[in-house]
Design an enzyme around this catalytic site. Structure first.
Site, PDB file in Angstrom:
ATOM      1  N   GLU A 129       0.823  -1.210   0.000  1.00 33.56           N
ATOM      2  CA  GLU A 129       0.000   0.000   0.000  1.00 33.56           C
ATOM      3  C   GLU A 129       0.857   1.261   0.000  1.00 33.56           C
ATOM      4  O   GLU A 129       0.512   2.272  -0.628  1.00 33.56           O
ATOM      5  CB  GLU A 129      -0.918  -0.025   1.247  1.00 33.56           C
ATOM      6  N   VAL A 132       2.576   3.171  -3.504  1.00 29.12           N
ATOM      7  CA  VAL A 132       1.889   4.038  -4.469  1.00 29.12           C
ATOM      8  C   VAL A 132       0.952   4.993  -3.727  1.00 29.12           C
ATOM      9  O   VAL A 132       0.061   4.554  -3.002  1.00 29.12           O
ATOM     10  CB  VAL A 132       1.068   3.200  -5.476  1.00 29.12           C
ATOM     11  N   GLY A 134       1.136   7.004  -1.121  1.00 25.16           N
ATOM     12  CA  GLY A 134       1.206   6.864   0.338  1.00 25.16           C
ATOM     13  C   GLY A 134      -0.093   6.856   1.113  1.00 25.16           C
ATOM     14  O   GLY A 134      -0.604   5.801   1.484  1.00 25.16           O
ATOM     15  N   LYS A 205       5.277   3.624 -10.438  1.00 23.16           N
ATOM     16  CA  LYS A 205       3.989   3.521  -9.750  1.00 23.16           C
ATOM     17  C   LYS A 205       2.879   3.063 -10.688  1.00 23.16           C
ATOM     18  O   LYS A 205       2.044   2.241 -10.316  1.00 23.16           O
ATOM     19  CB  LYS A 205       3.649   4.861  -9.103  1.00 23.16           C
TER      20      LYS A 205
END
Lengths: 425, 425
Positions: A129, A132, A134, A205
């Protein structure tokens, strides 16, 4: 109460944040998950410098193997970044039956296929998690909340530094270099900001997001990537005159059955759309699910606490889910990649050209020959024989035709500089 | 592969949507969850009218007990709405050891405490992603993605009908009634739209969200509730002159330790903030977590497929989670409720008053006496002895003082109409 023993590798800003959150939220997390999260060991090269949290000296070590080989440790949290030795640590942890939580986007983007295969073989999870966007729990949203959806398109502002630079240029009438210097001053950009401004971090990302939404392996080399270093203040000004702003977008789009495209490029987006309102170091994702319809998520993409929030949510997932998510064992979709040359786009093009009779005609002639039609032109300044900007917006045209036209125009001796930016609808 | 047998009560639009999604996405859902979701029975008063999906006649029944008493059925999906008999169905299902998925916001808001207690006693889940903001997976985001966060504030546009009406008024220069008529025509508002326009539906939804984020029982009567029926087109116009728009907001705010306030009211919000950009029947939530920071989520709040998307995500949660979430067994927080009278707010106030010398002085005098100071005034039209609008924005003032001043002003014979709307920062 079940105890989950954690081994943390990398005791920098984010690592300290994780410790801080687990200390501060201990009681609440136990109530919510019925688990105690216990940091059993922390490995870092430097175990002496002061941190923003206090931990017992006994749990600090220079030796990562103390974590990887400890059978009591259930979860490795990897926060050292980079490909090596992070990859080897993760593989060893998985083989030693530990779940892995990582914020390492470069590693997942480049070596994810192998890592997820090893995780599946060992019936372990890799949760990411924090890798990408935050603070936005987009990975869980995609895996769980939008479980029933095929994602038709995802447009994201996934690099806070690049977005900060573009925002500051626009707000303060600064050129790129000045905005970047300010980002460095505020700790938003590193000394070497190329990863951010050239789109490389965004590419990592979007690779991770695209792998998830298309359930397919996406190679980095299949992702077209263009940064923001050529955007000038005047481009932001002209874009605004047309009702647009410029953002660095990471894009994953589904076309016909099993064909998808993944791209990173700066784009003009309408001031009407929510993504255009994302300012400063924030991140956002605009996506379309075939069931849920249009969705938009916005939040902090980085920082100690937002990233720690994501990591602790992953710990919660390990605590509350069935041991092994079947998702990662499923054979991947064979995906055909739609190259950027195959797209049709409208374009913003800004030339710097010598102001003399016939310059616009020469440019327009080449565009016309390549079947690119002009929607509008601005040529404000008139200074005979001097270099002035000419700005145009095109109608939809094939990428190939646009690129061919631009290459021809670049050969004109009167054209001194040229920038072309896609318009994203 | 594990089979999860489903009993569906309520075969209307959303019920048909659930069947449709489960049929259409069968293979993908099985791959992702390692479960087969099987609709074993569907109960509805009307089992003869055609639906948008085909189901075997044998699974249709008029008798809900066939579902509630069937030991093979694992999950009840309740989609009939209303308090009775939905409540009794759910209780019976829980006692018969079935998990429950419901979209019934009124029921959860009014009787949630009892239902969640019964669920905990029977170690069963009640999942309700579809009850709030349909297509936005906000419940899972709050429970899982933001696990580590205390939510300091949540501002939501949670009623698509009210937002559609306000948007249409603004876009088309329509008065409230005309916009509402259009909403009815497009199927966005029901014949009786009072639940939406008076904020009652928003109150149900914010009750559910507040219970979740504060982990406390919130009584509906503790939620101040004001609708949008008094908003006139001219208010939207004046608001825009000040750089604001008007939205019906559902608000949950945490104050000092164990004190929180939950409110529904129309509010002026700055055009700079993302919530102001939410148009039409969309929903959105702006929230602040103590770890993740500022977040914003946007999507469709209703509709067959977005709601079905939420329900199927709940089925996924049942398939993939440990059987019983410990959250619901935990003793609730004792929460002190901050009443609206205790707030400090700045206000937009629009009077219709007889245009004669001294009218503004009379109003200003009363405000001053109650310690309400005026930030700005617009009085555009001047028509001696006729009724004209006077618009003002106040500085921060105590709600009690504002309300007392307004009551005094209402007594002035020269003031013919008055609307006061809070400004939300």
């Amino acid at each position: 109460m079940k105890i989950i023993n954690i081994g943390l590798v990398g005791f920098g800003t984010v690592g300290s944040g994780v410790v801080k959150v687990l200390q501060k939220k201990k009681k609440g997390l136990e109530q919510k998950t019925n688990c105690e999260f216990k940091i059993k060991a922390i490995a870092d090269k430097d175990i002496n410098s002061p941190r923003c949290v206090k931990v017992s000296k006994e749990i600090l070590t220079n030796d990562v193997d103390k974590i990887l080989n400890d059978p009591e440790i259930d979860v490795l949290i990897e926060l050292i970044g980079g490909i090596h030795p992070a990859k080897e640590f993760i593989i060893k942890a998985l083989r030693n039956k530990k779940d892995v939580i990582t914020a390492n986007k470069a590693l997942l983007a480049e070596e994810g296929e192998e890592l997820f295969r090893i995780a599946a073989e060992n019936k372990r999870e890799i949760l990411f998690e924090a890798a990408v966007c935050g603070g936005i729990p987009i990975i869980k949203v995609l895996k769980q909340g939008l479980l029933a959806n095929k994602i038709d398109s995802l447009l994201g502002i996934v690099n806070g530094t690049a977005n900060y630079v573009l925002s500051k240029m626009e707000e303060n009438n600064w050129e790129f270099e000045k905005a970047l210097a300010q980002a460095r001053k505020e700790g938003i950009a590193e000394a070497d900001a190329a990863l951010d401004t050239r789109g490389i971090d965004s590419r990592h990302k979007i690779a991770i997001l695209a792998q998830l939404i298309f359930d397919a392996d996406i190679k980095l080399e299949d992702i077209f990537c263009q940064g923001i270093e050529d955007i000038r203040l005047e481009d932001l000004r002209y874009a605004r005159e047309f009702g647009y702003t410029i953002k660095l977008l990471a894009i994953a789009k589904s076309f016909k059955e099993n064909t998808a495209g993944v791209y990173v490029y700066p784009a003009l987006i309408s001031e009407e759309c929510l993504l255009s309102r994302v300012k400063g170091a924030f991140n956002a994702l605009s996506l379309k699910g075939d069931m849920a319809g249009e969705l938009f998520f916005y939040g902090k993409g980085a920082g100690m606490l937002p990233t720690a929030s994501a990591i602790v949510a992953d710990l919660g997932e390990i605590a509350m889910s069935t041991v092994h998510s079947p998702q990662s064992t499923v054979s991947k979709t064979k995906l055909e990649i739609k190259k950027i040359e195959e797209l049709e786009k409208s374009y913003y093009i800004r030339f710097l050209a010598v102001d003399q009779p016939g310059v616009l005609a020469a440019i327009a002639k080449i565009l016309g020959e390549q079947r690119v039609s002009i929607a509008s032109v601005i040529q404000k300044e008139r200074k005979e024989k001097e270099i002035v900007p000419i700005v145009m917006m095109t109608h939809y045209a094939k990428e190939k035709d646009i690129q061919r036209a631009l290459r021809e125009i670049d050969k004109l001796p009167i054209v001194k500089e040229r920038l072309a930016v896609r318009i994203e609808e």
